[in-house]
Design a protein around this motif. Sequence first.
Motif, PDB file in Angstrom:
ATOM      1  N   SER A   4       0.814  -1.213   0.000  1.00 48.26           N
ATOM      2  CA  SER A   4       0.000   0.000   0.000  1.00 48.26           C
ATOM      3  C   SER A   4       0.849   1.265   0.000  1.00 48.26           C
ATOM      4  O   SER A   4       0.341   2.346  -0.227  1.00 48.26           O
ATOM      5  N   SER A   5       2.157   1.150   0.274  1.00 50.43           N
ATOM      6  CA  SER A   5       3.006   2.336   0.296  1.00 50.43           C
ATOM      7  C   SER A   5       3.427   2.770  -1.110  1.00 50.43           C
ATOM      8  O   SER A   5       3.934   3.867  -1.285  1.00 50.43           O
ATOM      9  N   PRO A   7       2.266   3.887  -4.762  1.00 47.37           N
ATOM     10  CA  PRO A   7       1.073   4.281  -5.513  1.00 47.37           C
ATOM     11  C   PRO A   7       0.966   3.524  -6.842  1.00 47.37           C
ATOM     12  O   PRO A   7       1.967   3.084  -7.398  1.00 47.37           O
ATOM     13  N   ALA A   8      -0.257   3.374  -7.322  1.00 46.22           N
ATOM     14  CA  ALA A   8      -0.496   2.649  -8.567  1.00 46.22           C
ATOM     15  C   ALA A   8       0.155   3.348  -9.758  1.00 46.22           C
ATOM     16  O   ALA A   8       0.597   2.702 -10.693  1.00 46.22           O
ATOM     17  N   ARG A  10       3.023   6.362 -10.757  1.00 49.37           N
ATOM     18  CA  ARG A  10       4.036   7.308 -10.279  1.00 49.37           C
ATOM     19  C   ARG A  10       4.941   7.729 -11.432  1.00 49.37           C
ATOM     20  O   ARG A  10       5.155   6.984 -12.368  1.00 49.37           O
ATOM     21  N   VAL A  45      -9.098   0.995 -11.468  1.00 48.39           N
ATOM     22  CA  VAL A  45      -7.933   1.791 -11.081  1.00 48.39           C
ATOM     23  C   VAL A  45      -8.176   2.265  -9.656  1.00 48.39           C
ATOM     24  O   VAL A  45      -9.162   2.947  -9.383  1.00 48.39           O
ATOM     25  N   SER A  46      -7.283   1.882  -8.739  1.00 48.52           N
ATOM     26  CA  SER A  46      -7.377   2.354  -7.360  1.00 48.52           C
ATOM     27  C   SER A  46      -6.096   3.119  -7.028  1.00 48.52           C
ATOM     28  O   SER A  46      -5.223   3.274  -7.878  1.00 48.52           O
ATOM     29  N   ASP A  47      -5.972   3.574  -5.779  1.00 49.28           N
ATOM     30  CA  ASP A  47      -4.768   4.308  -5.386  1.00 49.28           C
ATOM     31  C   ASP A  47      -3.529   3.419  -5.391  1.00 49.28           C
ATOM     32  O   ASP A  47      -2.420   3.900  -5.579  1.00 49.28           O
ATOM     33  N   ASN A  48      -3.710   2.102  -5.172  1.00 44.59           N
ATOM     34  CA  ASN A  48      -2.570   1.194  -5.018  1.00 44.59           C
ATOM     35  C   ASN A  48      -2.331   0.240  -6.179  1.00 44.59           C
ATOM     36  O   ASN A  48      -1.237  -0.292  -6.310  1.00 44.59           O
ATOM     37  N   SER A 111      -2.174  12.704 -12.864  1.00 38.15           N
ATOM     38  CA  SER A 111      -3.622  12.886 -12.882  1.00 38.15           C
ATOM     39  C   SER A 111      -4.187  12.630 -14.282  1.00 38.15           C
ATOM     40  O   SER A 111      -5.219  11.978 -14.439  1.00 38.15           O
ATOM     41  N   ARG A 114      -4.093   8.928 -15.000  1.00 39.44           N
ATOM     42  CA  ARG A 114      -5.150   8.259 -14.227  1.00 39.44           C
ATOM     43  C   ARG A 114      -6.508   8.409 -14.918  1.00 39.44           C
ATOM     44  O   ARG A 114      -7.274   7.455 -15.007  1.00 39.44           O
ATOM     45  N   GLU A 118      -8.832   5.411 -16.167  1.00 38.90           N
ATOM     46  CA  GLU A 118     -10.212   5.271 -15.658  1.00 38.90           C
ATOM     47  C   GLU A 118     -11.224   5.293 -16.794  1.00 38.90           C
ATOM     48  O   GLU A 118     -12.207   4.563 -16.768  1.00 38.90           O
TER      49      GLU A 118
END
Length: 122
Positions: A4-5, A7-8, A10, A45-48, A111, A114, A118
């Motif tokens: 979880s540390s 990010p999906a 970067r 697509v999630s944060d991780n 962003s 992402r 999405e």
Amino acid sequence: MASSSIPAIRHVAAGASSKSALGFIYLQCHVKPGASKQREGILSVSDNIIEVCVSAQAREGEANKAVREVFSSALKCPKSDVEVIRGLKSREKTIAIAGIDAKGDAVKCISSIRVQLETAAE
């Protein structure tokens, strides 16, 4: 699953030894090989993590090639700019997208990527 540390999505700046000033986008993804052709593509697509389904089987690099095609299509970039850099024999993969120009704003670049992913997942 991925830690979880991390990010999906970067941005990684090009190194000083790199010939190009452009950087890379690293994508953490979980691949589901052997899916039906109708389910092929970016699932979520999630944060991780980014979940990806491909119809290709996980043998002899077929699923890795299909993952490259999915991201190439979703991000509208050449397949030659998409590379699996970690997890060649795992469902947990790190994908590098080359030739990304953040124009000094990595957050805005991430962003934008992402949103593209999405949109592809819809």
